[in-house]
Design an enzyme around this catalytic site. Sequence first.
Site, short mmCIF file in Angstrom:
data_model
loop_
_atom_site.label_atom_id
_atom_site.label_comp_id
_atom_site.label_asym_id
_atom_site.label_seq_id
_atom_site.Cartn_x
_atom_site.Cartn_y
_atom_site.Cartn_z
N LYS A 71 -19.51 19.18 -6.49
CA LYS A 71 -18.49 19.60 -7.44
C LYS A 71 -17.23 18.75 -7.29
O LYS A 71 -16.60 18.35 -8.29
CB LYS A 71 -18.15 21.09 -7.24
CG LYS A 71 -19.28 21.98 -7.75
CD LYS A 71 -19.03 23.44 -7.46
CE LYS A 71 -20.14 24.29 -8.06
NZ LYS A 71 -20.04 25.69 -7.64
N GLY A 81 -31.77 8.65 -2.53
CA GLY A 81 -32.35 7.93 -1.41
C GLY A 81 -33.07 8.78 -0.39
O GLY A 81 -33.33 8.31 0.71
N LYS A 82 -33.45 10.00 -0.75
CA LYS A 82 -34.14 10.87 0.21
C LYS A 82 -35.50 10.29 0.58
O LYS A 82 -35.86 10.21 1.75
CB LYS A 82 -34.33 12.27 -0.39
CG LYS A 82 -33.05 12.96 -0.75
CD LYS A 82 -33.30 14.33 -1.30
CE LYS A 82 -34.12 14.35 -2.57
NZ LYS A 82 -33.46 13.69 -3.73
N THR A 83 -36.24 9.90 -0.44
CA THR A 83 -37.57 9.38 -0.17
C THR A 83 -37.49 8.02 0.51
O THR A 83 -38.21 7.74 1.47
CB THR A 83 -38.38 9.27 -1.48
OG1 THR A 83 -38.35 10.53 -2.12
CG2 THR A 83 -39.80 8.87 -1.22
N PRO A 141 -29.69 15.81 -5.05
CA PRO A 141 -30.05 15.40 -6.41
C PRO A 141 -30.99 14.20 -6.42
O PRO A 141 -31.15 13.52 -5.40
CB PRO A 141 -28.72 15.05 -7.05
CG PRO A 141 -27.72 15.01 -5.97
CD PRO A 141 -28.27 15.69 -4.78
N PRO A 142 -31.63 13.92 -7.55
CA PRO A 142 -32.58 12.80 -7.63
C PRO A 142 -31.89 11.45 -7.45
O PRO A 142 -30.73 11.29 -7.81
CB PRO A 142 -33.15 12.91 -9.04
CG PRO A 142 -32.73 14.22 -9.56
CD PRO A 142 -31.53 14.64 -8.82
N SER A 184 -20.58 31.16 -10.37
CA SER A 184 -19.43 30.41 -9.87
C SER A 184 -18.37 30.11 -10.93
O SER A 184 -17.31 29.58 -10.63
CB SER A 184 -19.89 29.10 -9.22
OG SER A 184 -20.37 28.26 -10.20
N1 LIG Z 1 -27.64 5.19 -0.12
C1 LIG Z 1 -28.43 4.30 -0.67
N2 LIG Z 1 -28.35 3.02 -0.33
C2 LIG Z 1 -29.18 2.12 -0.91
N3 LIG Z 1 -30.07 2.38 -1.84
C3 LIG Z 1 -30.20 3.65 -2.23
C4 LIG Z 1 -29.39 4.67 -1.67
N4 LIG Z 1 -29.71 5.83 -2.24
C5 LIG Z 1 -30.70 5.56 -3.11
N5 LIG Z 1 -31.00 4.27 -3.10
C6 LIG Z 1 -32.02 3.62 -3.93
O1 LIG Z 1 -32.26 4.44 -5.03
C7 LIG Z 1 -33.65 4.45 -5.34
C8 LIG Z 1 -34.12 5.88 -5.53
O2 LIG Z 1 -34.08 6.55 -4.29
P1 LIG Z 1 -35.16 7.63 -3.85
O3 LIG Z 1 -36.42 7.41 -4.54
O4 LIG Z 1 -35.17 7.68 -2.38
O5 LIG Z 1 -34.51 8.94 -4.42
P2 LIG Z 1 -34.86 10.45 -4.03
O6 LIG Z 1 -33.66 11.03 -3.38
O7 LIG Z 1 -36.11 10.54 -3.33
O8 LIG Z 1 -34.98 11.08 -5.46
P3 LIG Z 1 -35.95 12.23 -5.97
O9 LIG Z 1 -35.33 13.51 -5.56
O10 LIG Z 1 -35.92 12.07 -7.43
O11 LIG Z 1 -37.22 11.99 -5.37
C9 LIG Z 1 -34.34 3.76 -4.21
O12 LIG Z 1 -34.80 2.55 -4.68
C10 LIG Z 1 -33.29 3.54 -3.17
O13 LIG Z 1 -33.41 2.28 -2.59
MG LIG Z 2 -38.05 11.22 -3.88
#
Ligand SMILES: Nc1ncnc2c1ncn2[C@@H]1O[C@H](COP(=O)(O)OP(=O)(O)OP(=O)(O)O)[C@@H](O)[C@H]1O
Ligand SMILES: [Mg+2]
Length: 887
Positions: free
Chosen positions: A833, A464-466, A460-461, A790
């Site tokens: 879930k 922290g993937k990016t 999900p968005p 589901s």
């Molecule tokens: N596990 C984590 N620990 C610390 N900070 C986190 C963590 N997960 C997310 N963040 C913070 O949340 C913010 C958003 O994360 P990020 O942009 O990587 O999301 P994403 O998974 O890429 O979302 P999208 O799918 O919408 O691109 C970032 O600033 C990141 O630092």
């Molecule tokens: Mg992203």
Amino acid sequence: MAVCVKILSAARQLHRNAAHVKLNWPNRSILTDTSVLNRLKHPRFYHINTGWFSDTALKTRITASYRVTARHHRWMRVVAVFHGQTELLTPTYRPYKLQDRTFGNRSSGADFPGEDGGDTAGSGGEESAGDGGAPYNGSQITALTPMMVPEVFPNVPLIAVSRNPVFPRFIKIIEVKNEALMELLRRKVRLAQPYAGVFLKKDDNNESDVVESLDSIYSIGSFVQIHEMQDLGDKLRMIVMGHRRLETLLVMGKMHSEADLGPELQTLPSSNILMVEVANVQHEQFTVTEEVKALTSEIVKTIRDIIALNPLYRSVLTVEEKIKQTHRKYLLQEQLKIIKKELGLEKEDKEAIEEKFRERLKDRAVPQHIMDVISEELNKLGLLDNHSSEFNVTRNYLDWLTSMPWGTNSEENLSLERAKEVLEEDHYGMDDVKKRILEFIAVSQLRGSTQGKILCFYGPPGVGKTSIARSIARALNRQYFRFSVGGMTDVAEIKGHRRTYVGAMPGKIIQCLKKTKTENPLVLIDEVDKMGRGYQGDPSSALLELLDPEQNANFLDHYLDVPVDLSKVLFICTANVVDTIPEPLRDRMEMINVSGYVAQEKLAIAERYLVPQLRSLCGLTEVKASISSDALSVLIRQYCRESGVRNLQKQVEKVFRKVAYRIVSGKQTTVTVTPDNLQEYVGKPVFTVDRMYDVTPPGVVMGLAWTALGGSTMFIETSLRRPVGGADPKGEGSLEVTGQLGDIMKESAKIASTFARAFLMGQEPQNQFLVNSHLHLHVPEGATPKDGPSAGCTIVTALLSLATNRPVRQNVAMTGEVSLTGKILPVGGIKEKTIAARRAGVTCIILPAENRKDYSDLPDYITQGLEVHFVDHYSQIYPIVFPQNQS
Ligand SMILES: Nc1ncnc2c1ncn2[C@@H]1O[C@H](COP(=O)(O)OP(=O)(O)OP(=O)(O)O)[C@@H](O)[C@H]1O
Ligand SMILES: [Mg+2]
């Protein structure tokens, strides 16, 4: 004889080329006077001017052309002016003989009669014989052979002109009407003495060409050469050019008339002056002083001004003016170039460019086949013009070729501890990802070489993937390059344009290599699930080649056109959903799920990462601003319920922003945010109730759903549409579904309904409720589209609850696809879930038996305190949700 041979060969040459040749004539010419070939009646025939010349110039010019006569005889005419010495040439080898030999088909009349007396310069008689063709009959233009103008020429015909004198170096057209003078001039021209003295008459109204006494003319005139003469019969029109100034000495009058005029003219009664003896006017000696120079330039200027008034010369002046301007522009431009060069603004010259390119490659290990291409292009560059467009194309191409990091790698970090440290520094949780990276390092360490991989993080968005990709690059000590393919429709973005296009560029990967300057960067390809598809092709297919571990050692960009090794690049892709990634592409990548966070995790992330980061971002310190853990918990529970932490991040930032405002505006010096004053900063809570039903009535059951935003709980409501046993107690019942359900979910509802009927028949055979009632099924939050199988077991439970009019056990949630016979099939998104169920305060969850593995992978803090049941047939669910039946 030697001369004969020379002329002969020259004539042959001429004959072949029909052009002009020059011969070195070592001797003085023996040819005398004019030999006219005009009797040949060919208009292109000129005559040969012959005569004694004492000039030392040794040049001989022969002009020739040929024609085919009616008898198919070829013959040529030769016009020759010989200047030089003639010791070697005896009369035997006279040119007319040559003519005979060379073009020997002229049998008669082609001789040059009268030339025997060749040593008499300008004797009058020679042309009378054989000249019967009357060369000047009618209008005929005679172009006179150019020759040296004699320095001293004392006896000249006198032409008197009115109004405008002929100045030295000036050209003028003069017309002569006086018969005697005309005849004299004709003769002089024929004698190859086309000179005359032009004097201005004192009386402007006198129109005559001749004067009777020297008093009627000014004593200073000019010596002119007649360049061209047109005989119009009653007048002569001549183009004359002034050479120098003359002074009349005395009239030659009758004294010379007998010799100079033909017999026919001598009979004309005349008192006019025809010939004069003249002397050159000598220049007075003077030294060139500044004054003289100034005077000269002033005179020249005045003359130019005057000339400008004459329409004939005005155009000449305009042209001159234009030429001057162009010249000036050219000069300025050259100056500009030099200045630019000096300032380093000018484009470097070819050598400098080549030098620059070679310099770049000095420390690189360029593969031989690529070096060949580079050398070839460098050679080509050397041959091209600096300003041609091809030059720029080649130069750009070389620029790209030489800026690739051939054989350059960044030193990879192979220490597990250090990598772990860096990864922990930036992100909480994400254990799957971190574990995978540490494994990657371990493999690299054992192999002792850098390697590439293609990973794909999905979830999900805001989880922290990016952002973790950047940490990974730091942990591995690799260069980081990110590009998003979301909405990309053009294949050229990935594979580049062909070089022939205007503004062609390589694709993103080549740009990445140029920017990172290493062969082993970490490339983050963001949003692979949102790639578009345009008329320029399908970019996801282009990614197939890029991300294929088998092929990308020889990746071919359209622009670069040489294979580039991408096998050391670590590719990381991110996606929210996996379904939209094309199957072949998904197959090439290693999929790693990054699921959403539960409240507990979010609190940890907020405390450890978000709060410190955002505090310093807002320019605050820990002393000035702090948020209590309780306040954060409230924030998470009542304001940010989604899976990711992006919204939480925004809310925390909002809090700090307002704190900063308070401190700067002087209201407070330190701020502590607690649950009590939280609303002052972030407003009213978004979610006040935890869920829609605190206690579920009969016919309502909680299901678990998974969306791109993570997991969520969702109630299924059922109700009667008509009274039971109404008008038609025997009739078939019906089921209406609402809530923006997709086709799969609608089908799922039908299957569930059929199965519920069958199941109820087994449990309570006398209960006909599901058979003949008209039912309505609704899934709330009607604005959100929902789809998927589901919810099958949830719908069955809801219908049974309605049919038996008993509420299901409280705080139970379930997920699982149901088959027509009641088998429970596995579903996805178990982690999301489960997290969602926990968030909603569920204590008991029912999952398909085949998802047991997914559940056991979950960390303890998620599963702690949850009663979980794994089922593979609906009959196992029934006793759990309706415990009172059993008792
Ligand atoms: N596990 C984590 N620990 C610390 N900070 C986190 C963590 N997960 C997310 N963040 C913070 O949340 C913010 C958003 O994360 P990020 O942009 O990587 O999301 P994403 O998974 O890429 O979302 P999208 O799918 O919408 O691109 C970032 O600033 C990141 O630092
Ligand atoms: Mg992203």
